[in-house]
Design a protein around this motif. Sequence first.
Motif, short mmCIF file in Angstrom:
data_model
loop_
_atom_site.label_atom_id
_atom_site.label_comp_id
_atom_site.label_asym_id
_atom_site.label_seq_id
_atom_site.Cartn_x
_atom_site.Cartn_y
_atom_site.Cartn_z
N PHE B 3 0.82 -1.22 0.00
CA PHE B 3 0.00 0.00 0.00
C PHE B 3 0.85 1.27 0.00
O PHE B 3 0.41 2.31 -0.45
N LYS B 4 2.08 1.13 0.51
CA LYS B 4 2.94 2.32 0.58
C LYS B 4 3.27 2.84 -0.82
O LYS B 4 3.58 4.00 -1.01
N LYS B 5 3.23 1.92 -1.80
CA LYS B 5 3.59 2.32 -3.17
C LYS B 5 2.37 2.66 -4.02
O LYS B 5 2.50 2.95 -5.20
N ASP B 6 1.19 2.57 -3.42
CA ASP B 6 -0.03 2.83 -4.19
C ASP B 6 -0.29 4.34 -4.26
O ASP B 6 -0.67 4.97 -3.27
N MET B 12 -5.38 10.28 -2.35
CA MET B 12 -6.61 10.52 -1.60
C MET B 12 -6.31 11.02 -0.19
O MET B 12 -6.97 11.96 0.29
N VAL B 13 -5.33 10.41 0.45
CA VAL B 13 -5.02 10.79 1.84
C VAL B 13 -4.46 12.22 1.89
O VAL B 13 -4.91 13.05 2.69
N LEU B 14 -3.51 12.49 1.00
CA LEU B 14 -2.87 13.82 1.04
C LEU B 14 -3.83 14.93 0.62
O LEU B 14 -3.84 16.01 1.22
N SER B 15 -4.64 14.67 -0.42
CA SER B 15 -5.57 15.73 -0.86
C SER B 15 -6.62 15.99 0.22
O SER B 15 -7.00 17.14 0.47
N THR B 16 -7.07 14.92 0.90
CA THR B 16 -8.05 15.12 1.97
C THR B 16 -7.41 15.87 3.14
O THR B 16 -8.02 16.77 3.72
N ALA B 17 -6.16 15.50 3.45
CA ALA B 17 -5.46 16.17 4.55
C ALA B 17 -5.28 17.66 4.22
O ALA B 17 -5.43 18.52 5.10
N VAL B 49 -12.02 9.32 3.18
CA VAL B 49 -11.48 8.24 4.03
C VAL B 49 -12.25 6.96 3.76
O VAL B 49 -11.67 5.87 3.67
N LEU B 50 -13.56 7.10 3.60
CA LEU B 50 -14.40 5.93 3.26
C LEU B 50 -13.95 5.33 1.93
O LEU B 50 -13.88 4.11 1.76
#
Lengths: 295, 82
Positions: B3-6, B12-17, B49-50
């Motif tokens: 998952f670290k390379k996905d 999604m995580v960074l844009s949401t953050a 996140v969902l």
Amino acid sequence: MIGSILQSLRYDEMFIGLFWEFFNISLWACMLIYSLKTRGGWDTLKIFLIGMIYGLVLENGGPMQIPELGFYGYFWEDMYQIYLFEFFGFGIRISSVPLATHLGWSNVFLVCLLFWEAIAKAFPKIRKKIVLGGIIMALSGWLLDLNLDPLATRFKWWVWNDNLLPVWFGVPLMNYVAWFWAVGVFGAVWVWIHEILVPGRTNEDKKKQIKLLILALFPMWITDTVYVMTCRFIMELAGIMYITPYPIVWQIWYLLPIAGFTSIPLYVVYVKWLKKRIPWPKWLLPAVEVINERK
Amino acid sequence: MQFKKDFMIWYMVLSTAMNLGNMVIFYNDPTWGFAHFGIGIILTALFPVLWVLIYVYCKIKDSKNPEIAEQKSKTEKGDELK
């Protein structure tokens, strides 16, 4: 400290809009490289060119204003630097939506497509379900936009028509209806072409898929418009569309989508009649053959 | 699963953050702030996140199925234009 730096930078709407414009273009470049590396050239062409053209036409329906006919525009994005084809104030602007927004559609389609692919791999039984595929991609679009649009609305990256009824932190319901149908129709057509009409993965298959997607562009625009306008009609009747009452006389336009639904058999007859008289261009023939073989 | 390379998870995580960070930083700002919406605005971050949770769940489920994993490795070789 970061907060104070950001606070000192927020000069005006123009600055915040510029930040979004160039950030989105950079993001698009990252997504393009990612798509090229992981999916190859043909898939990237489908998502980043045909997908973008599909979104480009739909997006331009938003700011369209013909008050005499009851179209007051849904939103505006007037303060950006790069438009098609106007750069920093020079050139001729043919699109009232900035390039960054157009490119953003490719990102949205890629995100939604990967979401559907992940679900379809985990649950292979749904892979060939066209409507379900469209719904999954549309829901993916919602999951993305339910977070993005409140921020964009508040930062005035785009400005909504004041009369539209805000339902989600300042964002009108119409936005989500338009997102659902735009992504959903594209998703359903994608599943139909890639899983049912031409399920292969060779380069020849991919060329056929591209041609089919080009053929599908016009029907997709029509279908999307019909569904969005029908939803708008229903929302107006239910009183959840506008804050101020909308003149009933203009609602005659919403009879068109209803007429569109009822005239589908006539449309099929018309296309058959047209096919006999107008030869398909040579480069599109393989795609037409796929449809004929299917029949 | 790596998952670290996905890239999509990172995206999604960074844009949401980033979106959430902007909401928090400008929360009380009279021009750009979200205070008049109330603290509920933070709820908007739950949706991406969902997305990530469903995506990760499907990837894990997919990787645990040996038949699908084998099929996947075969079909992904067919992309001749890479």
